[in-house]
Enzyme design. Sequence first.
Site, PDB file in Angstrom:
ATOM      1  N   SER A   1       0.848  -1.191   0.000  1.00 52.44           N
ATOM      2  CA  SER A   1       0.000   0.000   0.000  1.00 52.44           C
ATOM      3  C   SER A   1       0.887   1.245   0.000  1.00 52.44           C
ATOM      4  O   SER A   1       1.686   1.422  -0.906  1.00 52.44           O
ATOM      5  CB  SER A   1      -0.968  -0.037   1.184  1.00 52.44           C
ATOM      6  OG  SER A   1      -1.968   0.946   1.032  1.00 52.44           O
TER       7      SER A   1
ATOM      8  N   GLU B   1      -9.041  -5.757  -4.374  1.00 48.20           N
ATOM      9  CA  GLU B   1      -8.528  -4.643  -3.565  1.00 48.20           C
ATOM     10  C   GLU B   1      -9.644  -3.722  -3.068  1.00 48.20           C
ATOM     11  O   GLU B   1      -9.650  -3.287  -1.917  1.00 48.20           O
ATOM     12  CB  GLU B   1      -7.546  -3.804  -4.391  1.00 48.20           C
ATOM     13  CG  GLU B   1      -6.307  -4.519  -4.840  1.00 48.20           C
ATOM     14  CD  GLU B   1      -5.143  -4.404  -3.867  1.00 48.20           C
ATOM     15  OE1 GLU B   1      -5.347  -3.950  -2.735  1.00 48.20           O
ATOM     16  OE2 GLU B   1      -4.032  -4.784  -4.270  1.00 48.20           O
TER      17      GLU B   1
ATOM     18  N   HIS C   1      -7.609  -5.623  -0.210  1.00 49.92           N
ATOM     19  CA  HIS C   1      -6.420  -4.846   0.131  1.00 49.92           C
ATOM     20  C   HIS C   1      -5.847  -5.311   1.467  1.00 49.92           C
ATOM     21  O   HIS C   1      -6.600  -5.557   2.413  1.00 49.92           O
ATOM     22  CB  HIS C   1      -6.821  -3.372   0.207  1.00 49.92           C
ATOM     23  CG  HIS C   1      -5.686  -2.405   0.257  1.00 49.92           C
ATOM     24  ND1 HIS C   1      -4.767  -2.287  -0.751  1.00 49.92           N
ATOM     25  CD2 HIS C   1      -5.335  -1.493   1.203  1.00 49.92           C
ATOM     26  CE1 HIS C   1      -3.903  -1.330  -0.443  1.00 49.92           C
ATOM     27  NE2 HIS C   1      -4.217  -0.841   0.743  1.00 49.92           N
TER      28      HIS C   1
END
Length: 546
Positions: A237, A351, A455
Amino acid sequence: MNDIDPQKFWKSRKSRSGGGRAPRRPAVGLLTVAALLAAPVPAAQAQVAGGGTVVRTDAGRVRGEVTAEGRQFLGIPFAQPPVGALRWSAPRPVAPWQGVRAAGEFGNRCVQGTSWDPGYERPSHTEDCLDLNVYVPQGVVRGPVLVWLHGGGLTAGAGEDVVPDVFARRTGAVVVTVNYRLGAMGFLATEGLDGEAADGVSGNFGMLDQQAALRWVRANIGRFGGDPGRVTIAGESAGGRSVCTQLASPTSTGLYRAAIVQSGAYNDCSARPHPTATAQGAAFAERLGCSGAGTLACLRAKSAAEILAAQGGFDWAPVTGGAFLPTQPAEAFANGAAARVPVLNGANRDEGRMFAFASFDVRGTPLTAERYPSVMRAAYGDGVLARYPLSAYPSPTIAYGTAQGDGLFACAALRLDAVLATRGPVYTYEFADRTAPPFASLRNLGTDFDFGATHVNEVQYLFKHFGLESPLDAEQRALSRQMVQYWGSFLRGGVPRADGQPAMPDRPGLVLSLRTGSAGGNVLSATTAQEHQCDLWDAQKSSVSP
């Protein structure tokens, strides 16, 4: 991107006091030992590699401890505390100390607010936070080195968010996790700060912290059993975005030999143009009541709590235009002005589901079928709505999240693959285990929402995320072992491979899909771009913004 920031939905760990040190977790987990590399080293280094808990760094000696997985050294300072007159200045070498410094507890987390992650229920107001942690497998000598940059949106998180001791043991790698300045403390740009910067461009303090940590690694990691010539930078990320940014930074040259970008290519790794950043800095200063000739002194006189309270709503991100980042990363990659090192890059299949859930369901207002068309039109327009009909998905939130994930992450990762492939090998993957348990922050919500391969979810397959054992079943544990093998072989300088599995490909458009055996196992896919409708998103990528 309709009220979603992909950087702001994770952080976690219990702390003894707001901004204080977090309690150290015991090492846990039993996994088979990987074969370790061996090479001649000086006698003093060999003695340390044999299991010593006292290591001499260039600033002084530190005492770590032996754990079930090897050795660990926590909370080692790599730069002077950026406090007082050093707030908003480039990191400076840490002052030497006498005697032996205890390295048995994590250092302070950098200034940040609260989040939904367990352990981040209270803010941190501590600026003395430029520490790192070193995890050393037993007996390692000249082993490869992984430097992990944490996620959290460049506004949250800490190096302690992953505990990589089992990963280190299984791969034979020395692993370093790093703290760096966040939010306004790490990314404020103003005219006054420009005047103090050697190149006339401020706002990259957090990125410079990362480089200072990499220089510490180059100078010291050999004493811990690592090879300073085989350093890989990695992150997920915002950590992956940081890696992407460092790849484009001329001042990072020579600090690493390879890079891993996990879910970090969103927005094409874009940075703030310098004029935009300084305009935002001026608005931030005005919010704090600072203006005119005394703006900088006024800002430095504010408490960390005041700075933190005022930073909401601003974009805290790297800044282009100076020596650190002369141009946008995408432009640097396209022009060949980027590090020519091997890269492992990828994203997760679902995600966007976490972000969609955070926008609607977690707020008690699930997206309904009636609202879905208007929400999609407002975010993306009629063209995207037509390509994501509600009838094709199990719920409106998942339909919306699929569009988010495709546009923001999956297709951005594939674009990065293509542009990086012009200057070196790029190994590509997609984490596609839709059976994965939600990571700890989501598990603690007690929801039955289907997050799929969302995610952050791959992190628990590599490390103890937040220091916790994840509830993986037998097939998921098998996939975890395979992923550690893929990452480990890349760290050692080879093609990412796992026993009995296809090698990770180095060819744009071909992706290794990481899945459990019941879902067909790991397979090479040439249809990832079509599955994520990248023709649509590539054509209008400028409309997808976090």
